[in-house]
Design an enzyme around this catalytic site. Structure first.
Site, PDB file in Angstrom:
ATOM      1  CD  GLN A   1     -61.146 -10.455 -74.574  1.00 37.14           C
ATOM      2  OE1 GLN A   1     -61.955  -9.803 -73.931  1.00 37.14           O
ATOM      3  NE2 GLN A   1     -61.512 -11.298 -75.514  1.00 37.14           N
ATOM      4  CG  ASN A   2     -56.065  -4.216 -69.732  1.00 34.10           C
ATOM      5  OD1 ASN A   2     -55.088  -3.603 -70.144  1.00 34.10           O
ATOM      6  ND2 ASN A   2     -57.000  -3.665 -68.985  1.00 34.10           N
ATOM      7  CD  GLN A   3     -55.866  -3.228 -76.993  1.00 33.78           C
ATOM      8  OE1 GLN A   3     -56.042  -2.018 -76.846  1.00 33.78           O
ATOM      9  NE2 GLN A   3     -56.145  -3.841 -78.130  1.00 33.78           N
TER      10      GLN A   3
END
Length: 178
Positions: free
Chosen positions: A51-53
């Site tokens: 979920q880290n962008q």
């Protein structure tokens, strides 16, 4: 590119060792996080949490150059280095339960001066979030321009992907990296 990221147990909790810098002679800008999250430590890869962008954001900055897949971390690091970017964290080690920056205790700062010597073209420190930016004076003392960018962490839900992308695009373009 990575080193042992295991924890030692202290009286106050686990003490974690961070990851080595992803940087070389091509590095003109260094993306500085605070300290790897648990998923990153487990996989010995920067920004490993799905979920880290970070990785999707960088792909959006260079859509004409496809990133290697998530399964090819070494290829992703080379892709990044080819664009003049490096990766590191402000903390070499710390005590922390979980992955939140607010839980970081007894942190030891990385050797920025040593990295600066290894990367003679380094001009810019891109602090990925507020905890990292607390160390802007240290990076500026090395002659680097220090910029605070919105964190790519899933914990930074107050910023949309597009808003983060705009901020990162503006910073990189202003310094000739796009």
């Amino acid at each position: 590119m990575t080193e042992d990221s295991s924890a030692t147990v202290t009286e106050t909790g686990p003490r974690w060792q961070g990851l080595v810098a992803v940087a070389d002679g091509r590095t003109r800008a260094l993306v500085l996080g605070s300290f790897p999250g648990m998923k990153s430590l487990q996989q010995a890869q920067y920004y490993a949490h799905p979920q880290n962008q970070f990785w999707p954001l960088l792909q959006a900055l260079w859509p004409q150059h496809l990133q290697p897949p998530r399964s090819d971390y070494a290829g992703r690091c080379e892709w990044l280095l080819a664009r003049g970017l490096g990766l590191w964290d402000v903390y070499a080690s710390c005590e922390r339960e979980g992955s939140l920056d607010s839980a970081i205790r007894a942190a030891q700062v990385n050797d920025f001066a040593g990295l600066r010597q290894r990367c003679p073209d380094l001009q810019l420190a891109l602090h990925n979030g507020g905890e990292s930016y607390k160390h802007a004076r240290q990076t500026e003392a090395l002659g680097l321009i220090a910029l605070k960018l919105p964190s790519t962490s899933p914990a930074n839900a107050g910023w949309s992907f597009d808003r983060k992308l705009q901020a990162w695009r503006h910073a990189l373009a202003a310094h000739g990296l796009l």
